[in-house]
Design a protein around this motif. Structure first.
Motif, PDB file in Angstrom:
ATOM      1  N   PHE A   1     -62.959  58.098  20.440  1.00 42.12           N
ATOM      2  CA  PHE A   1     -63.128  57.099  19.170  1.00 42.12           C
ATOM      3  C   PHE A   1     -63.366  57.974  18.092  1.00 42.12           C
ATOM      4  CE2 PHE A   1     -64.691  54.252  16.304  1.00 42.12           C
ATOM      5  CZ  PHE A   1     -63.891  53.269  16.175  1.00 42.12           C
ATOM      6  N   HIS A   2     -62.169  57.650  17.039  1.00 42.12           N
ATOM      7  CA  HIS A   2     -62.468  58.419  15.563  1.00 42.12           C
ATOM      8  C   HIS A   2     -62.468  57.300  14.454  1.00 42.12           C
ATOM      9  CE1 HIS A   2     -61.841  62.119  17.645  1.00 42.12           C
ATOM     10  NE2 HIS A   2     -62.075  62.632  16.415  1.00 42.12           N
ATOM     11  N   VAL A   3     -61.527  56.061  14.551  1.00 43.35           N
ATOM     12  CA  VAL A   3     -61.376  55.219  13.595  1.00 43.35           C
ATOM     13  C   VAL A   3     -60.921  53.985  14.304  1.00 43.35           C
ATOM     14  CG1 VAL A   3     -60.430  56.677  12.073  1.00 43.35           C
ATOM     15  CG2 VAL A   3     -58.930  55.878  13.394  1.00 43.35           C
TER      16      VAL A   3
ATOM     17  N   ASP B   1     -70.006  64.074  18.433  1.00 48.50           N
ATOM     18  CA  ASP B   1     -69.530  64.498  17.146  1.00 48.50           C
ATOM     19  C   ASP B   1     -69.307  65.943  17.318  1.00 48.50           C
ATOM     20  OD1 ASP B   1     -69.005  62.669  15.162  1.00 48.50           O
ATOM     21  OD2 ASP B   1     -71.094  62.308  15.036  1.00 48.50           O
ATOM     22  N   HIS B   2     -68.313  66.554  16.674  1.00 45.51           N
ATOM     23  CA  HIS B   2     -68.003  67.943  16.637  1.00 45.51           C
ATOM     24  C   HIS B   2     -68.974  68.827  16.128  1.00 45.51           C
ATOM     25  CE1 HIS B   2     -63.551  66.919  17.771  1.00 45.51           C
ATOM     26  NE2 HIS B   2     -63.843  66.087  16.613  1.00 45.51           N
ATOM     27  N   ASP B   3     -69.735  69.845  16.898  1.00 46.96           N
ATOM     28  CA  ASP B   3     -70.589  70.738  16.626  1.00 46.96           C
ATOM     29  C   ASP B   3     -71.640  70.202  15.620  1.00 46.96           C
ATOM     30  OD1 ASP B   3     -68.721  72.774  17.491  1.00 46.96           O
ATOM     31  OD2 ASP B   3     -67.420  72.357  15.945  1.00 46.96           O
TER      32      ASP B   3
ATOM     33  N   THR C   1     -67.418  60.038  21.689  1.00 49.52           N
ATOM     34  CA  THR C   1     -67.110  59.151  20.495  1.00 49.52           C
ATOM     35  C   THR C   1     -67.339  59.999  19.287  1.00 49.52           C
ATOM     36  OG1 THR C   1     -69.313  58.030  20.253  1.00 49.52           O
ATOM     37  CG2 THR C   1     -67.547  56.973  21.731  1.00 49.52           C
ATOM     38  N   HIS C   2     -67.207  59.786  18.122  1.00 47.56           N
ATOM     39  CA  HIS C   2     -67.211  60.387  16.926  1.00 47.56           C
ATOM     40  C   HIS C   2     -67.536  59.331  15.461  1.00 47.56           C
ATOM     41  CE1 HIS C   2     -65.616  64.227  18.442  1.00 47.56           C
ATOM     42  NE2 HIS C   2     -64.703  63.446  18.789  1.00 47.56           N
ATOM     43  N   SER C   3     -68.521  59.933  14.860  1.00 49.69           N
ATOM     44  CA  SER C   3     -68.944  58.960  13.687  1.00 49.69           C
ATOM     45  C   SER C   3     -68.689  59.931  12.359  1.00 49.69           C
ATOM     46  CB  SER C   3     -70.626  58.905  13.695  1.00 49.69           C
ATOM     47  OG  SER C   3     -71.201  60.102  13.269  1.00 49.69           O
TER      48      SER C   3
ATOM     49  N   SER D   1     -69.152  63.909  11.833  1.00 49.35           N
ATOM     50  CA  SER D   1     -68.003  64.916  11.875  1.00 49.35           C
ATOM     51  C   SER D   1     -66.682  64.333  11.144  1.00 49.35           C
ATOM     52  CB  SER D   1     -68.010  65.361  13.199  1.00 49.35           C
ATOM     53  OG  SER D   1     -67.422  64.371  14.207  1.00 49.35           O
ATOM     54  N   ASP D   2     -65.773  63.965  12.202  1.00 51.08           N
ATOM     55  CA  ASP D   2     -64.583  63.590  11.644  1.00 51.08           C
ATOM     56  C   ASP D   2     -63.991  62.054  11.756  1.00 51.08           C
ATOM     57  OD1 ASP D   2     -63.883  63.942  14.205  1.00 51.08           O
ATOM     58  OD2 ASP D   2     -62.154  65.091  14.147  1.00 51.08           O
ATOM     59  N   GLY D   3     -65.074  61.188  12.367  1.00 48.04           N
ATOM     60  CA  GLY D   3     -64.818  59.690  12.496  1.00 48.04           C
ATOM     61  C   GLY D   3     -64.891  59.090  11.333  1.00 48.04           C
TER      62      GLY D   3
HETATM   63 MN    MN Z   1     -61.916  64.728  16.130  1.00 50.35          MN
END
Ligand code: MN
Ligand code: AMP
Ligand code: MN
Ligand code: MN
Length: 275
Positions: free
Chosen positions: A247-249, A37-39, A7-9, A12-14
Motif C-alpha cells: 500500500f502507498h496511496v 518504508d523504503h530504506d 506497507t508504506h507511509s 518514504s513514498d506513501g
Molecule cells: Mn514505493
C-alpha cells in the motif's frame, strides 16, 4: 486475523502519515501490520504509538533497496530491531545513496531535456525520503507525462534514465545484515522484476543460500497464475510465505490495506515462526 506485511507511509513514498496508515489499516480489519518504508525506520515509533490505540499489532519493518546482477531488487525485513546499530548504519548509507542517486537521475533527465528535476522532485518529497515516485510527480507537474505509470515507462523504470542501481548493497549483504539484527528477510514482490523464471530461480538460489527466509506469495493485486508461480517457488526453495498489499496511496483499490486474499493452506506463513 489479517496480516498485511508490506506497507508504506509518507516517511518514504506513501501518502499517509504512519498514524493515518495505522488508523486506515484498523478500519480495513488488519490485525497485524508491518510498516516497511523504503530504506528508513523513521516511521516506526509513530506507527507503534498509533497501534497502541487500537487492537492492532505493529510489526517493525523496512524495505531495503538492493541490487543483484544489475537488477534493482527489494528485500523486506520483518520484525527488525530498530535499535540495531548495524541496521541503523545501513539505513544512514541508504539515505545518502538516495540523495546521490537523485542527483544522478536529475543529471540523466537533463540530458533528455527535462530541466529542474532535482529541485522539482525534492519539492514533492518535502521531508520524505526522496524516491522515483517524487520524480514522477514532478514529470506530471511539468506536463512531460500524464501519469505515474507513464513516468516509469518513459523515464524512470528499468533501462530508462531513472534506473540507477549501482548505489545499492548486494542482496546477499542485505540478507546477512538483516539476519544478524534478528529480522526475517523476505523477497518482496517476486514477480515484479521483469525477469525470466530461470533468472528468478537463480536469484532465489543466492537469496536462500544467504539465509533468506521468506517470499511474498501475495502482493497487492496479482493474477491466479502469478500466485501459482509464487507458490511453486516457496515450495521449491523451502521458504516461508509472506503477504502484503504494498500500500502507498488510498485511491488505488488494487493495492488496498489487507485486501489480497488468504495465503493458500499448503504454504507456511512467515508469522508461524514468530509465535
Ligand atoms: Mn514505493
Ligand atoms: P525507488 O524506491 O525510488 O527506487 O522507487 C521505486 C518505487 O516506485 C516503488 O516502490 C513504487 O512505489 C514505485 N513504482 C515503481 N514502478 C512503478 C510503476 N510502474 N508505476 C508506479 N509506481 C511505480
Ligand atoms: Mn518494492
Ligand atoms: Mn513496497
Amino acid at each position: 486475523m489479517i496480516y498485511d506485511l508490506h506497507t508504506h507511509s509518507n516517511v518514504s513514498d506513501g501518502i499517509l502519515s504512519p498514524t493515518e496508515l495505522v488508523s486506515r489499516a484498523n478500519l480495513k480489519g488488519v490485525t497485524h501490520l508491518a510498516l516497511t518504508d523504503h530504506d528508513t525506520l523513521g516511521g516506526i515509533s509513530e506507527a507503534q504509538a498509533a497501534a497502541n490505540d487500537y487492537d492492532l499489532q505493529l510489526i517493525p519493518g523496512i524495505e531495503l533497496s538492493c541490487q543483484w546482477q544489475g537488477i534493482n531488487i527489494h528485500i523486506v525485513g520483518l520484525n527488525v530491531n530498530i535499535d540495531s546499530a548495524e541496521l541503523n548504519k545501513l539505513v544512514e548509507t541508504q539515505v545518502v545513496a538516495r540523495a546521490t542517486r537523485a542527483e544522478e537521475i536529475a543529471r540523466r533527465l537533463a540530458k533528455e531535456g527535462i530541466q529542474g528535476a532535482l529541485e522539482g522532485a525534492q519539492k514533492h518529497a518535502g521531508s520524505s525520503l526522496i524516491g522515483r515516485p517524487h520524480f514522477a510527480r514532478y514529470l506530471i507537474e511539468i506536463g512531460a507525462v500524464t501519469s505515474v505509470n507513464q513516468a516509469f515507462k518513459k523515464f524512470l523504470g528499468a533501462g530508462k534514465a531513472g534506473d540507477v542501481k549501482q548505489v545499492w548493497p548486494e542482496v546477499v549483504e542485505a540478507v546477512s545484515l538483516l539476519l544478524r539484527s534478528k529480522a526475517t528477510p523476505i523477497l518482496a514482490h517476486p514477480l515484479r522484476y521483469n525477469v525470466t523464471l530461470t533468472k528468478l530461480r537463480r536469484l532465489l538460489d543466492d537469496f536462500k543460500q544467504a539465509g533468506g527466509m521468506g517470499l511474498e506469495v501475495l502482493s497487492g493485486k496479482q493474477s491466479i497464475n502469478e500466485t501459482k508461480t509464487a507458490l511453486g517457488l516457496v515450495s521449491r526453495f523451502e521458504l516461508m510465505a509472506s503477504c502484503g498489499s504494498d500500500f502507498h496511496v488510498p485511491d488505488q483499490p488494487w493495492q488496498e490495506l489487507g485486501c489480497f486474499g488468504k495465503l493458500p493452506p499448503e504454504c507456511t506463513p512467515v508469522w508461524q515462526a514468530w509465535r
